[in-house]
Design an enzyme around this catalytic site. Structure first.
Site, mmCIF file in Angstrom:
data_model
loop_
_atom_site.group_PDB
_atom_site.id
_atom_site.type_symbol
_atom_site.label_atom_id
_atom_site.label_comp_id
_atom_site.label_asym_id
_atom_site.label_seq_id
_atom_site.Cartn_x
_atom_site.Cartn_y
_atom_site.Cartn_z
ATOM 1 N N ASP A 35 13.972 -0.543 7.099
ATOM 2 C CA ASP A 35 13.108 0.466 7.895
ATOM 3 C C ASP A 35 12.290 1.330 6.669
ATOM 4 O OD1 ASP A 35 13.578 2.914 9.525
ATOM 5 O OD2 ASP A 35 15.719 4.148 8.621
ATOM 6 N N GLY A 42 24.942 5.789 7.407
ATOM 7 C CA GLY A 42 24.845 5.475 5.853
ATOM 8 C C GLY A 42 26.136 6.592 4.955
ATOM 9 N N LYS A 52 9.776 2.952 8.437
ATOM 10 C CA LYS A 52 8.565 3.899 9.043
ATOM 11 C C LYS A 52 7.440 4.224 8.594
ATOM 12 C CE LYS A 52 13.219 6.984 9.485
ATOM 13 N NZ LYS A 52 13.611 6.333 8.534
ATOM 14 N N ASN A 83 -4.789 -2.104 10.713
ATOM 15 C CA ASN A 83 -4.822 -2.802 9.502
ATOM 16 C C ASN A 83 -4.134 -3.184 9.325
ATOM 17 O OD1 ASN A 83 -6.034 -5.375 8.048
ATOM 18 N ND2 ASN A 83 -6.772 -3.781 6.875
ATOM 19 N N THR A 84 -3.407 -2.361 8.437
ATOM 20 C CA THR A 84 -2.340 -1.911 7.424
ATOM 21 C C THR A 84 -0.808 -2.305 7.381
ATOM 22 O OG1 THR A 84 -4.150 -0.149 6.110
ATOM 23 C CG2 THR A 84 -1.491 -0.219 5.444
#
Ligand code: C5P
Length: 225
Positions: free
Chosen positions: A65, A206, A67, A73-74
């Site tokens: 995760d 979490g 995000k 492209n990246t």
């Protein structure tokens, strides 16, 4: 109340820790009960791809995760590395926009086919559960995920029923799970696990687990409320 085996498998525990000993203890204690751990910015920044490899070698599926939110492209080239690492799923911000999401799905699918890799699920982040958000906005972002052919979305349990009704094929993953009456930390759009599991495919938890003295006992309590 006994927790069904199926519901243990629908829990993803977020390893938001930088203490390897603690991570190892939690992983060991929950082994045999749950199938998936989430590696997010904290653990990935501290341990790098090694933590993914380690969890996978113990038989767990890894939800990475990070995000992603960047130019196509990246994001696409990062996603190809995730596929080579063998992650089960990863997240991108739906704010990337429809065209970028379509391109990501197409390029990653082709790359995985060519290299005989399992394509990780692409999960779109709608609005963070730490902020107030309008249902309208969450549904608008979800429509981008659906149009781009992503496998699922991350949304709060409060929006999950509406997403489920409008987009029955999308997987829904909900963070923001808290025991009734317990601290919400920085989360704003929260619910109990049992409410969320009526609509979501998976829940992500979490702190209520990783900060507990007995993580397995915390898991059982959360899943029975
Ligand atoms: O500790 P807690 O149960 O609040 O953790 C929730 C996890 O889900 C965190 O790792 C957080 O980064 C993640 N998350 C979230 N809200 C989103 C997407 C991911 O809380 N919209």
């Amino acid at each position: 109340m006994a927790v069904s085996k199926k519901n243990f498998k629908r829990l993803i525990v977020a390893l938001d820790l930088e203490d390897k000993k603690k991570i190892n203890k939690i992983v060991k204690e929950l082994s045999g009960y749950i199938d998936r751990f989430k590696v997010g910015l904290i653990a990935y920044t501290k341990f790098g791809p090694q933590i993914v490899t380690q969890l996978k070698s113990k038989g767990f599926k890894v939800f990475l995760d990070l995000k992603l939110l960047d130019i196509p492209n990246t994001v696409i080239n990062t996603a190809k590395i995730f596929a080579k690492m063998g992650v089960w799923a990863f997240t991108v911000h739906l704010k990337m926009g429809e065209n970028s999401l379509i391109l990501l799905k197409k390029e990653l699918t082709t790359f995985c086919r060519k290299n005989e890799l399992r394509k990780p699920f692409i999960l779109g982040v709608t609005e963070l559960t730490s902020e107030k958000a309008s249902l309208k906005n969450v549904l608008k972002l979800t429509s981008l995920a659906s149009q781009a052919g992503l496998e699922g979305v991350i949304a709060s349990p409060q929006e999950a029923p509406f997403i489920r009704r409008k987009y029955p094929k999308l997987k829904i993953i909900t963070p923001g799970i808290r025991l009734p009456g317990c601290r919400e930390d920085d989360q704003k759009r929260v619910s109990s696990a049992s409410f969320a599991l009526n609509y979501a495919d998976f829940i992500v938890v979490g702190r209520p687990i990783i900060k507990a003295r007995h993580p397995l006992a915390a898991v059982k309590k959360i899943l029975s409320c």
